[in-house]
Design a protein around this motif. Sequence first.
Motif, PDB file in Angstrom:
ATOM      1  N   ASN A 209     -23.903 -36.986  40.309  1.00  0.00           N
ATOM      2  CA  ASN A 209     -22.854 -36.799  39.308  1.00  0.00           C
ATOM      3  C   ASN A 209     -22.592 -38.072  38.514  1.00  0.00           C
ATOM      4  O   ASN A 209     -22.463 -39.151  39.072  1.00  0.00           O
ATOM      5  CB  ASN A 209     -21.553 -36.370  40.009  1.00  0.00           C
ATOM      6  N   THR A 210     -22.544 -37.906  37.195  1.00  0.00           N
ATOM      7  CA  THR A 210     -22.192 -38.986  36.271  1.00  0.00           C
ATOM      8  C   THR A 210     -21.094 -38.444  35.364  1.00  0.00           C
ATOM      9  O   THR A 210     -21.362 -37.559  34.560  1.00  0.00           O
ATOM     10  CB  THR A 210     -23.431 -39.373  35.428  1.00  0.00           C
ATOM     11  N   GLY A 211     -19.862 -38.907  35.548  1.00  0.00           N
ATOM     12  CA  GLY A 211     -18.779 -38.427  34.680  1.00  0.00           C
ATOM     13  C   GLY A 211     -17.824 -37.501  35.394  1.00  0.00           C
ATOM     14  O   GLY A 211     -17.588 -37.629  36.595  1.00  0.00           O
ATOM     15  N   ASP A 212     -17.281 -36.526  34.655  1.00  0.00           N
ATOM     16  CA  ASP A 212     -16.195 -35.723  35.222  1.00  0.00           C
ATOM     17  C   ASP A 212     -16.486 -34.229  35.316  1.00  0.00           C
ATOM     18  O   ASP A 212     -15.560 -33.421  35.356  1.00  0.00           O
ATOM     19  CB  ASP A 212     -14.893 -35.971  34.451  1.00  0.00           C
ATOM     20  N   CYS A 213     -17.774 -33.831  35.340  1.00  0.00           N
ATOM     21  CA  CYS A 213     -18.064 -32.477  35.814  1.00  0.00           C
ATOM     22  C   CYS A 213     -17.821 -32.517  37.327  1.00  0.00           C
ATOM     23  O   CYS A 213     -17.666 -33.586  37.895  1.00  0.00           O
ATOM     24  CB  CYS A 213     -19.516 -32.080  35.527  1.00  0.00           C
ATOM     25  N   ILE A 335     -20.524 -25.467  40.377  1.00  0.00           N
ATOM     26  CA  ILE A 335     -20.662 -26.656  39.523  1.00  0.00           C
ATOM     27  C   ILE A 335     -20.078 -26.265  38.168  1.00  0.00           C
ATOM     28  O   ILE A 335     -20.441 -25.220  37.621  1.00  0.00           O
ATOM     29  CB  ILE A 335     -22.138 -27.053  39.316  1.00  0.00           C
ATOM     30  N   ALA A 336     -19.183 -27.085  37.640  1.00  0.00           N
ATOM     31  CA  ALA A 336     -18.576 -26.712  36.354  1.00  0.00           C
ATOM     32  C   ALA A 336     -18.155 -27.946  35.573  1.00  0.00           C
ATOM     33  O   ALA A 336     -17.915 -29.013  36.143  1.00  0.00           O
ATOM     34  CB  ALA A 336     -17.360 -25.802  36.587  1.00  0.00           C
ATOM     35  N   SER A 337     -18.067 -27.770  34.262  1.00  0.00           N
ATOM     36  CA  SER A 337     -17.579 -28.846  33.394  1.00  0.00           C
ATOM     37  C   SER A 337     -16.062 -28.951  33.558  1.00  0.00           C
ATOM     38  O   SER A 337     -15.417 -28.034  34.082  1.00  0.00           O
ATOM     39  CB  SER A 337     -17.958 -28.562  31.939  1.00  0.00           C
ATOM     40  N   ASP A 338     -15.485 -30.051  33.080  1.00  0.00           N
ATOM     41  CA  ASP A 338     -14.061 -30.279  33.346  1.00  0.00           C
ATOM     42  C   ASP A 338     -13.158 -29.254  32.667  1.00  0.00           C
ATOM     43  O   ASP A 338     -11.997 -29.127  33.026  1.00  0.00           O
ATOM     44  CB  ASP A 338     -13.648 -31.715  32.979  1.00  0.00           C
ATOM     45  N   ILE A 437     -15.975 -24.430  28.464  1.00  0.00           N
ATOM     46  CA  ILE A 437     -16.083 -24.220  29.925  1.00  0.00           C
ATOM     47  C   ILE A 437     -17.495 -23.749  30.255  1.00  0.00           C
ATOM     48  O   ILE A 437     -17.997 -22.805  29.638  1.00  0.00           O
ATOM     49  CB  ILE A 437     -15.066 -23.159  30.421  1.00  0.00           C
ATOM     50  N   THR A 438     -18.120 -24.412  31.220  1.00  0.00           N
ATOM     51  CA  THR A 438     -19.423 -23.986  31.728  1.00  0.00           C
ATOM     52  C   THR A 438     -19.345 -23.937  33.244  1.00  0.00           C
ATOM     53  O   THR A 438     -18.857 -24.886  33.869  1.00  0.00           O
ATOM     54  CB  THR A 438     -20.535 -24.957  31.299  1.00  0.00           C
ATOM     55  N   VAL A 439     -19.786 -22.814  33.818  1.00  0.00           N
ATOM     56  CA  VAL A 439     -19.704 -22.623  35.279  1.00  0.00           C
ATOM     57  C   VAL A 439     -21.030 -22.080  35.803  1.00  0.00           C
ATOM     58  O   VAL A 439     -21.581 -21.137  35.222  1.00  0.00           O
ATOM     59  CB  VAL A 439     -18.607 -21.592  35.651  1.00  0.00           C
ATOM     60  N   THR A 440     -21.517 -22.669  36.895  1.00  0.00           N
ATOM     61  CA  THR A 440     -22.651 -22.094  37.618  1.00  0.00           C
ATOM     62  C   THR A 440     -22.256 -21.994  39.083  1.00  0.00           C
ATOM     63  O   THR A 440     -21.769 -22.975  39.665  1.00  0.00           O
ATOM     64  CB  THR A 440     -23.916 -22.971  37.476  1.00  0.00           C
ATOM     65  N   VAL A 441     -22.421 -20.802  39.655  1.00  0.00           N
ATOM     66  CA  VAL A 441     -22.121 -20.592  41.079  1.00  0.00           C
ATOM     67  C   VAL A 441     -23.425 -20.249  41.794  1.00  0.00           C
ATOM     68  O   VAL A 441     -24.123 -19.315  41.400  1.00  0.00           O
ATOM     69  CB  VAL A 441     -21.080 -19.468  41.286  1.00  0.00           C
ATOM     70  N   VAL A 442     -23.743 -21.041  42.826  1.00  0.00           N
ATOM     71  CA  VAL A 442     -24.971 -20.845  43.596  1.00  0.00           C
ATOM     72  C   VAL A 442     -24.576 -20.270  44.955  1.00  0.00           C
ATOM     73  O   VAL A 442     -23.792 -20.887  45.693  1.00  0.00           O
ATOM     74  CB  VAL A 442     -25.704 -22.196  43.799  1.00  0.00           C
TER      75      VAL A 442
END
Length: 457
Positions: A209-213, A335-338, A437-442
Amino acid sequence: FQLSPSQINDILRTGELSHKILDLNGKNANSVLRFESNQLASNTPIEDRRSAATCLQTRGMMFGVFDGHAGSACAQAVSERLLHYIAVSLMSRQTLEEIELAVECMKPVLPILQWHKHPNDVEYREITSQYFENLRVYWQHLLDLDTEPGFSLEEAMICAFKRLDSDISLEVQAPQENELMRNIALQVAFSGATACVAHVDGVHLHVANTGDCRAVLGVLEEDGTWSTVPLTRDHNAFDEFEIRRLKREHPRSEEKTLFVNDRLLGILMPSRAFGDVQLKWSKELQHSVLENSCDVEALNIYQYVPPNYHTPPYLTAEPEVTYHKLRGKDKFLVIASDGLWEMLSNEKVVKLVAGHLTELNVQKPQLAFEKPVNLGYMHSLLLQRKNRGVASLDQNIATHLIRHAIGSNEYGEVDQEKLAAMLTLPEDLARMYRDDITVTVVYFNSESIENYYRNNE
């Protein structure tokens, strides 16, 4: 202007993507069962990007979420390129040699990734060949190391992040005849993007991780309750470690000006990101690159040097990597954006996914009818279903999360009027109320994870 429920659904479901992992007769069962993803724009065009791919020359799957700022150019480039850099970092010397030989002999190159894309995912087709050339320079560098590359997964991810950021910085400095390519390189380097990438291989989960996701694990405990395991830290002014790190890297005279109004140098929310060369380069380098760019508009937009800019770089793309060994009770990763985390807490997100999972299991057709099936029995089944409430609106869990993020009232229930209002805000207003908003659920395959432990005891 009121949207109907079906219009709301059409808007929310536009970016849906889902992929189920094929189970080949139970052999080599993947620890990933399936993944579901979605995006909702606030900016026009959306500045977030996402990626998902299976590694073909090494084992594992990768999932990435990228949150762009000052435009989508950097997030776009990173979403297309970063997974390739990670995959190359993980390859054996022999595989790298085979790929290099194929390129030299102009033969077909071994495919590196199998992408799982949405039809709307855009690509910088004009610049693909240059991206490939720079990726090749990277694997040639790995071959020049004279030893088996042999990175650990953590080292491979860190090396890939840093190398790609360095390439982004060098590409805009290189002389470029083609004006389109020059402008793309300029936009990529002077905009920025945060990134969160998960690599899943068997029971081994690494998150860079780099940043605020943010990446969060949903765990089903033995007593039936759900718990939340955060796998990332937000890199920003609210994180003690980041504040201390930046203070260590700059003179004491700058302690008061590193963060102004909770932003890095008063400008940027995240304290780690790709691109953003105006927070990494010397003032002299920025001026010389911009003056050679011939893009008058770029000169106006990018020629802003922040106050108190004394000892660059102030920003890094180096990720923090977390390792987690998957257990049977680890059910899913979000995993998602802030844009999502500003609206919903980690615990609320896990609770929503868990509730959705339970509801889907309840909705599966019950084939075990008591025989003989009579009308009275069917009637009681239907009543039970009705009493459980309306069937879940969304098959895709990412859509379900986005719906709750922008439509929830103070009781945590989705308010249709609020949802409609949030989706019809004019562009200039939308940004004040919600971010992209971007969301990925694994979803993990508990059976194959438990088999691993049984076979390796």
